[in-house]
Design a protein around this motif. Structure first.
Motif, PDB file in Angstrom:
ATOM      1  N   GLU A  14     -22.881  16.144   8.436  1.00  0.00           N
ATOM      2  CA  GLU A  14     -24.346  16.128   8.413  1.00  0.00           C
ATOM      3  C   GLU A  14     -24.918  16.446   9.790  1.00  0.00           C
ATOM      4  O   GLU A  14     -25.999  17.007   9.922  1.00  0.00           O
ATOM      5  CB  GLU A  14     -24.817  14.745   7.953  1.00  0.00           C
ATOM      6  N   LYS A  15     -24.175  16.108  10.824  1.00  0.00           N
ATOM      7  CA  LYS A  15     -24.620  16.315  12.204  1.00  0.00           C
ATOM      8  C   LYS A  15     -24.584  17.792  12.599  1.00  0.00           C
ATOM      9  O   LYS A  15     -25.298  18.207  13.511  1.00  0.00           O
ATOM     10  CB  LYS A  15     -23.672  15.481  13.083  1.00  0.00           C
ATOM     11  N   LEU A  16     -23.768  18.589  11.911  1.00  0.00           N
ATOM     12  CA  LEU A  16     -23.690  20.010  12.251  1.00  0.00           C
ATOM     13  C   LEU A  16     -25.060  20.660  12.065  1.00  0.00           C
ATOM     14  O   LEU A  16     -25.743  20.394  11.072  1.00  0.00           O
ATOM     15  CB  LEU A  16     -22.654  20.720  11.372  1.00  0.00           C
ATOM     16  N   VAL A  17     -25.413  21.502  13.014  1.00  0.00           N
ATOM     17  CA  VAL A  17     -26.754  22.097  12.996  1.00  0.00           C
ATOM     18  C   VAL A  17     -26.991  22.898  11.717  1.00  0.00           C
ATOM     19  O   VAL A  17     -28.096  22.895  11.171  1.00  0.00           O
ATOM     20  CB  VAL A  17     -26.942  22.976  14.257  1.00  0.00           C
ATOM     21  N   ASP A  18     -25.967  23.555  11.201  1.00  0.00           N
ATOM     22  CA  ASP A  18     -26.142  24.403  10.018  1.00  0.00           C
ATOM     23  C   ASP A  18     -26.048  23.636   8.698  1.00  0.00           C
ATOM     24  O   ASP A  18     -26.224  24.224   7.627  1.00  0.00           O
ATOM     25  CB  ASP A  18     -25.099  25.531  10.011  1.00  0.00           C
ATOM     26  N   VAL A  19     -25.737  22.364   8.754  1.00  0.00           N
ATOM     27  CA  VAL A  19     -25.626  21.589   7.510  1.00  0.00           C
ATOM     28  C   VAL A  19     -26.947  20.865   7.238  1.00  0.00           C
ATOM     29  O   VAL A  19     -27.423  20.098   8.058  1.00  0.00           O
ATOM     30  CB  VAL A  19     -24.454  20.575   7.588  1.00  0.00           C
ATOM     31  N   VAL A  20     -27.522  21.171   6.072  1.00  0.00           N
ATOM     32  CA  VAL A  20     -28.810  20.560   5.731  1.00  0.00           C
ATOM     33  C   VAL A  20     -28.589  19.191   5.096  1.00  0.00           C
ATOM     34  O   VAL A  20     -29.338  18.254   5.323  1.00  0.00           O
ATOM     35  CB  VAL A  20     -29.588  21.475   4.755  1.00  0.00           C
ATOM     36  N   GLN A  21     -27.516  19.085   4.306  1.00  0.00           N
ATOM     37  CA  GLN A  21     -27.286  17.831   3.596  1.00  0.00           C
ATOM     38  C   GLN A  21     -25.798  17.715   3.268  1.00  0.00           C
ATOM     39  O   GLN A  21     -25.164  18.712   2.923  1.00  0.00           O
ATOM     40  CB  GLN A  21     -28.114  17.882   2.303  1.00  0.00           C
TER      41      GLN A  21
ATOM     42  N   VAL B 296     -16.128  27.507   9.161  1.00  0.00           N
ATOM     43  CA  VAL B 296     -15.189  27.062  10.204  1.00  0.00           C
ATOM     44  C   VAL B 296     -15.625  25.714  10.759  1.00  0.00           C
ATOM     45  O   VAL B 296     -14.822  24.796  10.919  1.00  0.00           O
ATOM     46  CB  VAL B 296     -15.120  28.078  11.365  1.00  0.00           C
ATOM     47  N   ARG B 297     -16.921  25.609  11.060  1.00  0.00           N
ATOM     48  CA  ARG B 297     -17.406  24.355  11.635  1.00  0.00           C
ATOM     49  C   ARG B 297     -17.124  23.189  10.689  1.00  0.00           C
ATOM     50  O   ARG B 297     -16.759  22.093  11.115  1.00  0.00           O
ATOM     51  CB  ARG B 297     -18.912  24.436  11.885  1.00  0.00           C
ATOM     52  N   ILE B 298     -17.305  23.426   9.401  1.00  0.00           N
ATOM     53  CA  ILE B 298     -17.097  22.361   8.422  1.00  0.00           C
ATOM     54  C   ILE B 298     -15.609  22.015   8.322  1.00  0.00           C
ATOM     55  O   ILE B 298     -15.228  20.846   8.378  1.00  0.00           O
ATOM     56  CB  ILE B 298     -17.688  22.773   7.055  1.00  0.00           C
TER      57      ILE B 298
END
Lengths: 167, 576
Positions: free
Chosen positions: A71-78, A23-25
């Protein structure tokens, strides 16, 4: 506006395997009214992470901004745009066509040419499985239209960087 | 570390409270409800200070005001359903201004999720777009890790609101997890120092500048970079302008200070923006309020952009150099690399503008809001905390209050949330250790959105000076209708306003009435001298007054208007 006019970008993400991450993405895209053409989510070797491949069209500058915000989302590593990079890009499609016994030979020739395989066959129909890059699948679909396409589904693009390095 | 666990079994609510204490939380702003009862039950035996607001939006703005004042994480605690939805305005306000708050929302039990249970709402789903990060806790044993992560994410990097949705059974269930459970944030990065080559490039650009301008934003405040900003300005000999949220980082009294730029900024700051050959933004995000028409903004100037958030690079405009990092640390990297610039001529020019185009306001007519704010600034010698609401009075507070210190002007900048000023002043008052008075500066419109918190201020005897600047209009909208919409005043007349003095008295708060300009000093002094809790000053102001200077939204800085035009203006093309 015809979305085909804008170039498709292949974006690859490594994300923490947590509820809500999708959802965040998707919100990062929808906030700007951007559509996602295809989306593939799959587990990685490490069960804590998932790999996402997204194909989206739009203004390259805005897509670049979108990738920074992903990339800024906390759950996104890359998050990376792999368009024009040296990557293997593949997708798989299933095409169900109406095909009488008289038409089979022609259909099978077509399959042979595209290195597609039949995965289901009846007196009146056939399901063809094809893998490859987007253009190849588009071409196969286009030529299959000579037969009546009953339905058609494709997985969306998966991407892997060529060579030893990780994607 | 585990002694609490071995003494007795703790439930999720008790563990949550213990985690809050371990994060240094001393105060919670909240409002209970069915699902939140386990937490409030745990609070009953705890020495944690709980401030009962009168509305959940109020609680969230209080947590926000506390965070702005102290730099610590503010905490709000509410129940599920409407309790949670009432916090959204506060969460969004905190996101827009990068304020560290943690909002704990109770939730129906986990088996009931998705079944339209009483007061169930998909809180995390509804807030995804308004939080820096959020959690829906499914297991009591996840609580120590999640709370640790939530506070860490809220306060580090570019701060922001974090929401934790807590189902009732998670709160009531036994939690046997250790408080030393580690955070698990593999995708979270905190920029610190900037890339050295970028800093060197910035230094090279600065060296060649003859007309430099520093632009100070909220990022400089958050990173406590006041000293470094001042050192840089003085070392370079560069004038400094501020965004609304950056005011106070660089002293207003300083010779190099140009005050606020942008839509309602000073003439001299905006002229400096037009004329500079280099602009160095320190923690500002080039908001549309400050740039005006983007294509014209600093068209011929070099741009250096320092921000802790990598996603700010190129978001609004493409800088010549982007420095990604913490303002204070990056300025420390940069300071030894830069010399005094050949900018004496430029500084002289800017100072001439300062003398030639001072901020003014009409002295004739009724009481002016500008006069009230200016007098407050004079009487307190600028030593006051101002929690300002949104509208004309807000712009006048930015213009006429002399802010020489960081964290003394608190504004809802990005969100422009009416109703923010008063509850945030309550939060600021709880966090205030300066010894200065906390003043709420609100218009009659915004004040009425959250005035139920008068009870909260009264019962805690908070020494807040509540200025209600009442022009019986939604003044900023009226100004636009006046200037751009043929004076077609549509839904801006606040006829029906209460007598705010009587209203305050109904809550046991003394009220003062200020009507005549001549009484301004006396009444404000009286309010400042009062030391037995809150006091409300009902200022009955000139009804139709407009904020100038003004750059119409979307227009270039050259379109700046300094007084009411005689002819009709085109409707603005920019947003709001």
């Amino acid at each position: 506006m015809n979305p085909i006019q804008e170039k498709a970008h292949s974006i690859s993400l490594m994300v923490a395997n947590r509820p809500g991450v999708l959802v965040r993405i998707s919100l990062v895209f929808s906030r700007r009214g951007y559509n996602i053409d295809s989306l593939v989510v799959s587990p990685t070797l490490d069960p804590n992470f998932s790999r996402m491949n997204i194909v989206a069209r739009g203004n390259p500058t805005i897509l670049e901004q979108i990738i920074k915000q992903l990339e800024k989302l906390v759950d996104v590593v890359q998050a990376k745009d792999h368009t024009n990079m040296n990557v293997v890009e593949k997708e798989l499609a299933l095409i169900k066509v109406k095909c009488s016994p008289e038409q089979r030979t022609e259909m099978l020739q077509l399959c042979d040419h595209f290195k597609a395989v039949t995965v289901d066959m009846t007196e009146t129909s056939m399901i063809i499985q094809i893998t490859g890059n987007t253009d190849k699948i588009d071409a196969m679909k286009s030529l299959s239209q000579k037969f009546e396409i009953i339905e058609y589904i494709r997985t969306g693009k998966v991407i892997m960087l060529r060579g030893e390095d990780k994607t | 570390m585990n002694e609490l666990n071995t003494k007795k079994t703790l439930n999720g609510a008790e563990v949550t409270l213990e985690c809050l204490k371990r994060e240094g939380v001393e105060i919670i702003f909240g409002y209970p409800g069915g699902s939140a009862i386990p937490l409030f039950d745990a609070l009953y035996d705890s020495n944690m200070k709980v401030v009962l607001s009168r509305h959940e939006q109020g609680a969230t703005h209080m947590a926000d005001g506390y965070a702005r004042q102290t730099g610590k994480v503010g905490v709000a605690l509410v129940t599920s359903g409407p309790g949670a939805t009432n916090t959204f305005t506060g969460i969004y306000t905190a996101l827009m201004d990068s304020i560290p708050i943690v909002v704990l929302t109770a939730q129906t039990t986990t088996p009931n999720l998705g079944k339209d249970a009483f007061q169930e709402c998909d809180t995390s789903g509804m807030t995804f777009a308004a939080v820096k990060h959020s959690y829906l806790v499914k297991k009591s044993n996840d609580l120590p890790r999640i709370l640790k992560e939530a506070f860490h994410v809220a306060r580090t990097g570019r701060p922001g609101p974090v929401l934790i949705d807590l189902p009732k059974d998670v709160l009531a269930g036994v939690c046997s997890a250790s408080f030393s459970d580690e955070m698990d944030l593999p995708g979270y990065k905190i920029p610190t120092y900037a890339d050295l080559s970028a800093v060197e490039q910035a230094a090279e650009l600065l060296k060649t500048s003859k007309k430099p301008l520093l632009l100070v934003g909220h990022g400089a405040m958050i990173s406590n970079a006041s000293r470094q900003v001042k050192e840089l300005a003085e070392k370079l000999n560069a004038p400094v302008t501020s965004t609304l949220l950056g005011l106070g980082v660089f002293p207003a009294d300083h010779d190099l200070s140009l005050g606020m730029l942008g839509m309602h900024g000073t003439v001299y700051a905006n002229k400096a923006v037009l004329d500079c050959d280099l602009i160095f933004s320190i923690g500002s995000r080039f908001d549309d309020r400050i740039t005006g028409k983007l294509e014209e903004f600093c068209k011929n100037a070099k741009i250096i952009h320092l921000d802790i958030d990598p996603a700010e690079q190129g978001k609004v405009l493409e800088p010549d150099v982007f420095l990604c990092g913490d303002a204070k640390l990056v300025l420390e990297q940069l300071l030894p690399m830069v010399p005094r610039l050949d900018s004496a001529e430029w500084v002289k020019t800017v100072q001439t503008w300062k003398k030639r185009y001072p901020l003014t306001y009409p002295k004739q007519g009724g009481l002016r809001m500008q006069h009230v704010i200016h007098t407050l600034s004079e009487l307190t010698k600028g030593k006051a905390i101002l929690n300002v609401d949104v509208g004309q009075h807000q712009m006048w507070a930015a213009q006429f209050f002399n802010a020489n210190y960081p964290r003394q002007l608190h504004n809802s900048g990005g969100a422009g949330t009416m109703g923010f000023g008063f509850p945030s002043s309550i939060g600021a008052s709880f966090g205030n250790t300066t010894g200065w008075p906390v003043c709420c500066i609100a218009g009659d419109g915004g004040f009425q959105m959250t005035l139920s918190e008068l009870a909260t201020a009264a019962i805690h005897k908070l020494p807040i000076k509540i200025f209600v600047l009442d022009n019986k209009y939604l003044g900023m909208v009226r100004q636009w209708q006046d200037m751009f919409y043929d004076k077609r005043y549509s839904s801006v007349d606040l006829v029906g306003n209460p007598d705010f003095v009587k209203l305050a008295e109904a809550y046991g708060i003394p009220g003062l009435r200020l009507k005549r300009s001549a009484d301004t000093e006396r009444i404000i002094q009286k309010a400042l001298d009062y030391n037995d809790g809150p006091i409300l000053i009902h200022c009955e102001c000139e009804k139709e007054d407009n904020v100038f200077p003004m750059i119409p939204a979307g227009a270039p800085i050259t379109s700046m208007i300094t007084e009411m035009p005689k002819t009709k203006l085109e409707k603005p093309t920019g947003s709001t």
